[in-house]
Write a protein that holds these residues in place. Structure first.
Motif, PDB file in Angstrom:
ATOM      1  N   ASP A 154      -7.131  25.047  -5.982  1.00  0.00           N
ATOM      2  CA  ASP A 154      -7.801  23.758  -5.896  1.00  0.00           C
ATOM      3  C   ASP A 154      -7.542  23.130  -4.528  1.00  0.00           C
ATOM      4  O   ASP A 154      -6.509  22.510  -4.294  1.00  0.00           O
ATOM      5  N   VAL A 155      -8.485  23.312  -3.625  1.00  0.00           N
ATOM      6  CA  VAL A 155      -8.364  22.788  -2.270  1.00  0.00           C
ATOM      7  C   VAL A 155      -8.396  21.263  -2.292  1.00  0.00           C
ATOM      8  O   VAL A 155      -7.702  20.605  -1.512  1.00  0.00           O
ATOM      9  N   ALA A 156      -9.173  20.688  -3.195  1.00  0.00           N
ATOM     10  CA  ALA A 156      -9.296  19.226  -3.278  1.00  0.00           C
ATOM     11  C   ALA A 156      -7.944  18.591  -3.567  1.00  0.00           C
ATOM     12  O   ALA A 156      -7.588  17.568  -2.968  1.00  0.00           O
ATOM     13  N   PHE A 157      -7.181  19.173  -4.463  1.00  0.00           N
ATOM     14  CA  PHE A 157      -5.861  18.633  -4.788  1.00  0.00           C
ATOM     15  C   PHE A 157      -4.980  18.623  -3.546  1.00  0.00           C
ATOM     16  O   PHE A 157      -4.307  17.633  -3.258  1.00  0.00           O
ATOM     17  N   THR A 158      -4.990  19.713  -2.806  1.00  0.00           N
ATOM     18  CA  THR A 158      -4.160  19.816  -1.607  1.00  0.00           C
ATOM     19  C   THR A 158      -4.579  18.801  -0.562  1.00  0.00           C
ATOM     20  O   THR A 158      -3.733  18.140   0.057  1.00  0.00           O
ATOM     21  N   VAL A 159      -5.885  18.645  -0.354  1.00  0.00           N
ATOM     22  CA  VAL A 159      -6.393  17.691   0.636  1.00  0.00           C
ATOM     23  C   VAL A 159      -6.005  16.267   0.252  1.00  0.00           C
ATOM     24  O   VAL A 159      -5.538  15.487   1.085  1.00  0.00           O
ATOM     25  N   VAL A 160      -6.181  15.905  -1.019  1.00  0.00           N
ATOM     26  CA  VAL A 160      -5.836  14.553  -1.473  1.00  0.00           C
ATOM     27  C   VAL A 160      -4.334  14.324  -1.369  1.00  0.00           C
ATOM     28  O   VAL A 160      -3.884  13.256  -0.940  1.00  0.00           O
ATOM     29  N   PHE A 161      -3.540  15.315  -1.718  1.00  0.00           N
ATOM     30  CA  PHE A 161      -2.086  15.180  -1.658  1.00  0.00           C
ATOM     31  C   PHE A 161      -1.622  14.943  -0.218  1.00  0.00           C
ATOM     32  O   PHE A 161      -0.847  14.022   0.059  1.00  0.00           O
ATOM     33  N   VAL A 162      -2.109  15.771   0.704  1.00  0.00           N
ATOM     34  CA  VAL A 162      -1.710  15.627   2.113  1.00  0.00           C
ATOM     35  C   VAL A 162      -2.223  14.302   2.676  1.00  0.00           C
ATOM     36  O   VAL A 162      -1.492  13.597   3.385  1.00  0.00           O
ATOM     37  N   ALA A 163      -3.464  13.940   2.355  1.00  0.00           N
ATOM     38  CA  ALA A 163      -4.020  12.673   2.842  1.00  0.00           C
ATOM     39  C   ALA A 163      -3.220  11.483   2.316  1.00  0.00           C
ATOM     40  O   ALA A 163      -2.954  10.523   3.056  1.00  0.00           O
ATOM     41  N   ALA A 164      -2.816  11.529   1.055  1.00  0.00           N
ATOM     42  CA  ALA A 164      -2.017  10.437   0.488  1.00  0.00           C
ATOM     43  C   ALA A 164      -0.669  10.328   1.192  1.00  0.00           C
ATOM     44  O   ALA A 164      -0.193   9.218   1.463  1.00  0.00           O
ATOM     45  N   LEU A 165      -0.059  11.457   1.526  1.00  0.00           N
ATOM     46  CA  LEU A 165       1.212  11.426   2.240  1.00  0.00           C
ATOM     47  C   LEU A 165       1.056  10.857   3.650  1.00  0.00           C
ATOM     48  O   LEU A 165       1.894  10.072   4.104  1.00  0.00           O
ATOM     49  N   VAL A 166      -0.026  11.237   4.325  1.00  0.00           N
ATOM     50  CA  VAL A 166      -0.252  10.746   5.687  1.00  0.00           C
ATOM     51  C   VAL A 166      -0.533   9.245   5.669  1.00  0.00           C
ATOM     52  O   VAL A 166       0.061   8.478   6.447  1.00  0.00           O
ATOM     53  N   VAL A 167      -1.422   8.802   4.784  1.00  0.00           N
ATOM     54  CA  VAL A 167      -1.752   7.374   4.711  1.00  0.00           C
ATOM     55  C   VAL A 167      -0.532   6.569   4.273  1.00  0.00           C
ATOM     56  O   VAL A 167      -0.301   5.458   4.761  1.00  0.00           O
ATOM     57  N   ARG A 168       0.269   7.129   3.388  1.00  0.00           N
ATOM     58  CA  ARG A 168       1.504   6.454   2.952  1.00  0.00           C
ATOM     59  C   ARG A 168       2.445   6.249   4.138  1.00  0.00           C
ATOM     60  O   ARG A 168       3.019   5.178   4.308  1.00  0.00           O
ATOM     61  N   SER A 169       2.596   7.274   4.955  1.00  0.00           N
ATOM     62  CA  SER A 169       3.462   7.156   6.135  1.00  0.00           C
ATOM     63  C   SER A 169       2.931   6.108   7.103  1.00  0.00           C
ATOM     64  O   SER A 169       3.703   5.322   7.662  1.00  0.00           O
ATOM     65  N   LEU A 170       1.619   6.095   7.295  1.00  0.00           N
ATOM     66  CA  LEU A 170       1.003   5.090   8.166  1.00  0.00           C
ATOM     67  C   LEU A 170       1.181   3.677   7.611  1.00  0.00           C
ATOM     68  O   LEU A 170       1.432   2.735   8.354  1.00  0.00           O
ATOM     69  N   ALA A 171       1.040   3.537   6.303  1.00  0.00           N
ATOM     70  CA  ALA A 171       1.171   2.221   5.687  1.00  0.00           C
ATOM     71  C   ALA A 171       2.597   1.668   5.843  1.00  0.00           C
ATOM     72  O   ALA A 171       2.784   0.497   6.149  1.00  0.00           O
ATOM     73  N   PHE A 172       3.580   2.521   5.662  1.00  0.00           N
ATOM     74  CA  PHE A 172       4.973   2.059   5.817  1.00  0.00           C
ATOM     75  C   PHE A 172       5.318   1.777   7.272  1.00  0.00           C
ATOM     76  O   PHE A 172       6.235   1.020   7.562  1.00  0.00           O
ATOM     77  N   ALA A 173       4.563   2.395   8.202  1.00  0.00           N
ATOM     78  CA  ALA A 173       4.828   2.164   9.617  1.00  0.00           C
ATOM     79  C   ALA A 173       4.226   0.851  10.121  1.00  0.00           C
ATOM     80  O   ALA A 173       4.566   0.403  11.213  1.00  0.00           O
ATOM     81  N   LEU A 174       3.354   0.257   9.341  1.00  0.00           N
ATOM     82  CA  LEU A 174       2.726  -1.013   9.772  1.00  0.00           C
ATOM     83  C   LEU A 174       3.714  -2.152   9.850  1.00  0.00           C
ATOM     84  O   LEU A 174       4.592  -2.352   9.152  1.00  0.00           O
ATOM     85  N   VAL A 189       0.843  -1.199   0.000  1.00  0.00           N
ATOM     86  CA  VAL A 189       0.000   0.000   0.000  1.00  0.00           C
ATOM     87  C   VAL A 189       0.879   1.250   0.000  1.00  0.00           C
ATOM     88  O   VAL A 189       0.590   2.224  -0.705  1.00  0.00           O
ATOM     89  N   GLY A 190       1.948   1.222   0.751  1.00  0.00           N
ATOM     90  CA  GLY A 190       2.866   2.359   0.777  1.00  0.00           C
ATOM     91  C   GLY A 190       3.481   2.645  -0.583  1.00  0.00           C
ATOM     92  O   GLY A 190       3.568   3.802  -0.997  1.00  0.00           O
ATOM     93  N   TYR A 191       3.882   1.596  -1.278  1.00  0.00           N
ATOM     94  CA  TYR A 191       4.468   1.794  -2.608  1.00  0.00           C
ATOM     95  C   TYR A 191       3.430   2.274  -3.621  1.00  0.00           C
ATOM     96  O   TYR A 191       3.726   3.125  -4.471  1.00  0.00           O
ATOM     97  N   VAL A 192       2.220   1.756  -3.540  1.00  0.00           N
ATOM     98  CA  VAL A 192       1.150   2.218  -4.439  1.00  0.00           C
ATOM     99  C   VAL A 192       0.868   3.700  -4.182  1.00  0.00           C
ATOM    100  O   VAL A 192       0.715   4.483  -5.131  1.00  0.00           O
ATOM    101  N   LEU A 193       0.813   4.089  -2.924  1.00  0.00           N
ATOM    102  CA  LEU A 193       0.586   5.496  -2.607  1.00  0.00           C
ATOM    103  C   LEU A 193       1.763   6.376  -3.007  1.00  0.00           C
ATOM    104  O   LEU A 193       1.582   7.531  -3.375  1.00  0.00           O
ATOM    105  N   THR A 194       2.966   5.835  -2.961  1.00  0.00           N
ATOM    106  CA  THR A 194       4.130   6.586  -3.434  1.00  0.00           C
ATOM    107  C   THR A 194       4.003   6.875  -4.928  1.00  0.00           C
ATOM    108  O   THR A 194       4.247   8.002  -5.379  1.00  0.00           O
ATOM    109  N   VAL A 195       3.607   5.878  -5.698  1.00  0.00           N
ATOM    110  CA  VAL A 195       3.396   6.075  -7.141  1.00  0.00           C
ATOM    111  C   VAL A 195       2.286   7.099  -7.368  1.00  0.00           C
ATOM    112  O   VAL A 195       2.398   7.978  -8.234  1.00  0.00           O
ATOM    113  N   PHE A 196       1.203   7.014  -6.582  1.00  0.00           N
ATOM    114  CA  PHE A 196       0.099   7.957  -6.715  1.00  0.00           C
ATOM    115  C   PHE A 196       0.560   9.387  -6.424  1.00  0.00           C
ATOM    116  O   PHE A 196       0.188  10.320  -7.149  1.00  0.00           O
ATOM    117  N   VAL A 197       1.371   9.578  -5.395  1.00  0.00           N
ATOM    118  CA  VAL A 197       1.881  10.909  -5.068  1.00  0.00           C
ATOM    119  C   VAL A 197       2.772  11.433  -6.196  1.00  0.00           C
ATOM    120  O   VAL A 197       2.692  12.610  -6.567  1.00  0.00           O
TER     121      VAL A 197
END
Length: 91
Positions: free
Chosen positions: A71-91, A8-16
């Motif tokens: 575009d607030v949506a872009f910023t929200v999605v970008f930050v959320a993807a970074l946070v979830v990516r960090s959480l996924a790698f911490a698992l 999941v972390g790698y998929v989110l890295t590609v998405f970012v």
């Protein structure tokens, strides 16, 4: 580290990375005047990110300031993807 968290972390890295490509191409408008492959990269980046951005954009429309839109949506999605990516790698 679990295998699922790592995947999941790698998929989110590609998405970012795709989000950053989309941002750069949208800001510079190189795809309109550049080589044909650059336009194709822009279309691919939009196709890959729009299914995530569109629902968020419906809830959080762009903020207009004169002739400029933020575009607030872009910023929200970008930050959320970074946070979830960090959480996924911490698992």
């Amino acid at each position: 580290m679990s295998l699922i968290g790592t995947l999941v972390g790698y998929v989110l890295t590609v998405f970012v990375v795709v989000l950053v490509v989309r941002m750069v191409l949208d800001w510079t408008r190189l795809a309109a005047t550049g080589p044909a492959w650059l336009g194709q990269v822009r279309r691919i980046s939009h196709r890959a990110t729009e299914p995530v951005l569109a629902p968020v954009r419906r809830v959080l429309p762009p903020i207009r300031a004169g002739g400029v839109g933020f575009d607030v949506a872009f910023t929200v999605v970008f930050v959320a993807a970074l946070v979830v990516r960090s959480l996924a790698f911490a698992l």
